[in-house]
Write a protein that holds these residues in place. Structure first.
Motif, mmCIF file in Angstrom:
data_model
loop_
_atom_site.group_PDB
_atom_site.id
_atom_site.type_symbol
_atom_site.label_atom_id
_atom_site.label_comp_id
_atom_site.label_asym_id
_atom_site.label_seq_id
_atom_site.Cartn_x
_atom_site.Cartn_y
_atom_site.Cartn_z
ATOM 1 N N LEU A 24 0.964 -1.116 0.133
ATOM 2 C CA LEU A 24 -0.061 -0.034 -0.093
ATOM 3 C C LEU A 24 0.894 1.338 -0.117
ATOM 4 O O LEU A 24 0.605 2.106 -0.513
ATOM 5 C CB LEU A 24 -0.916 0.100 1.208
ATOM 6 N N THR A 25 1.960 1.287 0.826
ATOM 7 C CA THR A 25 2.756 2.374 1.011
ATOM 8 C C THR A 25 3.451 2.610 -0.606
ATOM 9 O O THR A 25 3.390 3.906 -0.925
ATOM 10 C CB THR A 25 3.933 2.203 1.915
ATOM 11 N N VAL A 26 3.704 1.583 -1.141
ATOM 12 C CA VAL A 26 4.409 1.877 -2.583
ATOM 13 C C VAL A 26 3.272 2.486 -3.294
ATOM 14 O O VAL A 26 3.741 3.249 -4.388
ATOM 15 C CB VAL A 26 5.160 0.646 -3.203
ATOM 16 N N TRP A 27 2.276 1.932 -3.306
ATOM 17 C CA TRP A 27 1.098 2.483 -4.309
ATOM 18 C C TRP A 27 0.904 3.709 -3.993
ATOM 19 O O TRP A 27 0.956 4.789 -4.840
ATOM 20 C CB TRP A 27 -0.129 1.551 -4.188
ATOM 21 N N ILE A 28 0.781 4.205 -2.740
ATOM 22 C CA ILE A 28 0.490 5.599 -2.256
ATOM 23 C C ILE A 28 1.576 6.419 -2.784
ATOM 24 O O ILE A 28 1.539 7.411 -3.363
ATOM 25 C CB ILE A 28 0.525 5.637 -0.841
ATOM 26 N N VAL A 29 2.797 6.157 -2.474
ATOM 27 C CA VAL A 29 3.921 6.807 -2.938
ATOM 28 C C VAL A 29 3.908 7.136 -4.500
ATOM 29 O O VAL A 29 4.329 8.152 -5.051
ATOM 30 C CB VAL A 29 5.258 6.292 -2.435
ATOM 31 N N ALA A 30 3.827 5.963 -5.134
ATOM 32 C CA ALA A 30 4.102 6.148 -6.665
ATOM 33 C C ALA A 30 2.763 6.840 -7.413
ATOM 34 O O ALA A 30 2.968 7.772 -8.213
ATOM 35 C CB ALA A 30 3.816 4.675 -7.410
ATOM 36 N N GLU A 31 1.414 6.859 -6.632
ATOM 37 C CA GLU A 31 0.683 7.575 -7.160
ATOM 38 C C GLU A 31 0.737 8.959 -7.073
ATOM 39 O O GLU A 31 0.401 9.773 -7.842
ATOM 40 C CB GLU A 31 -0.935 7.101 -6.702
ATOM 41 N N GLY A 32 1.185 9.087 -5.702
ATOM 42 C CA GLY A 32 1.524 10.600 -5.166
ATOM 43 C C GLY A 32 2.515 11.181 -6.062
ATOM 44 O O GLY A 32 2.176 12.515 -6.621
ATOM 45 N N VAL A 33 3.407 10.476 -6.371
ATOM 46 C CA VAL A 33 4.428 11.174 -7.214
ATOM 47 C C VAL A 33 3.739 11.399 -8.803
ATOM 48 O O VAL A 33 3.894 12.628 -9.433
ATOM 49 C CB VAL A 33 5.744 10.469 -7.368
ATOM 50 N N SER A 34 3.273 10.581 -9.305
ATOM 51 C CA SER A 34 2.535 10.567 -10.852
ATOM 52 C C SER A 34 1.431 11.672 -10.729
ATOM 53 O O SER A 34 1.525 12.241 -11.920
ATOM 54 C CB SER A 34 2.419 9.424 -11.250
ATOM 55 N N ARG A 35 0.653 11.634 -9.671
ATOM 56 C CA ARG A 35 -0.430 12.580 -10.039
ATOM 57 C C ARG A 35 0.060 14.000 -9.146
ATOM 58 O O ARG A 35 -0.924 14.851 -9.285
ATOM 59 C CB ARG A 35 -1.531 11.719 -9.300
#
Length: 105
Positions: free
Chosen positions: A61-72
């Motif tokens: 979940l943390t990896v997903w949150i960080v990845a989406e936070g950076v991309s969006r």
């Protein structure tokens, strides 16, 4: 706010309150030792398996949150990371979906 966002918010609140009730109850009975709680989490193979299952889910979940936070470029979702590790995935995941829904629409 959409009905689904209300569901995410309700689940995040439930995921914060319900587990915390048991954590506080355990600390009141056993003392305020985090090390003792970690020992209790590994009292047998089934408990250890559950701990690892939740740990892997929290890291994912943390990896997903960080990845989406950076991309969006949407940083509010990062608030779900401490909720995940301080309370649990039961709070962090629906909280992230609630916060993510704000950015999506």
């Amino acid at each position: 706010m959409t009905p689904l966002r209300w569901v995410w918010l309700a689940l995040a609140l439930w995921g914060a309150i319900h587990p915390m009730y048991y954590f506080v109850k355990w600390f009141m009975a056993e003392g305020w030792s985090l090390a003792a709680m970690v020992d209790a989490w590994h009292v047998n193979a089934a408990a250890s398996g559950l701990v690892w299952d939740l740990t892997i889910a929290a890291v994912t979940l943390t990896v997903w949150i960080v990845a989406e936070g950076v991309s969006r470029r949407e940083w509010a979702g990062l608030l779900a990371i401490p909720a995940t590790f301080c309370i649990g995935v039961s709070c962090g995941l629906p909280l992230y979906l609630f916060l993510r829904g704000r950015a999506a629409g």
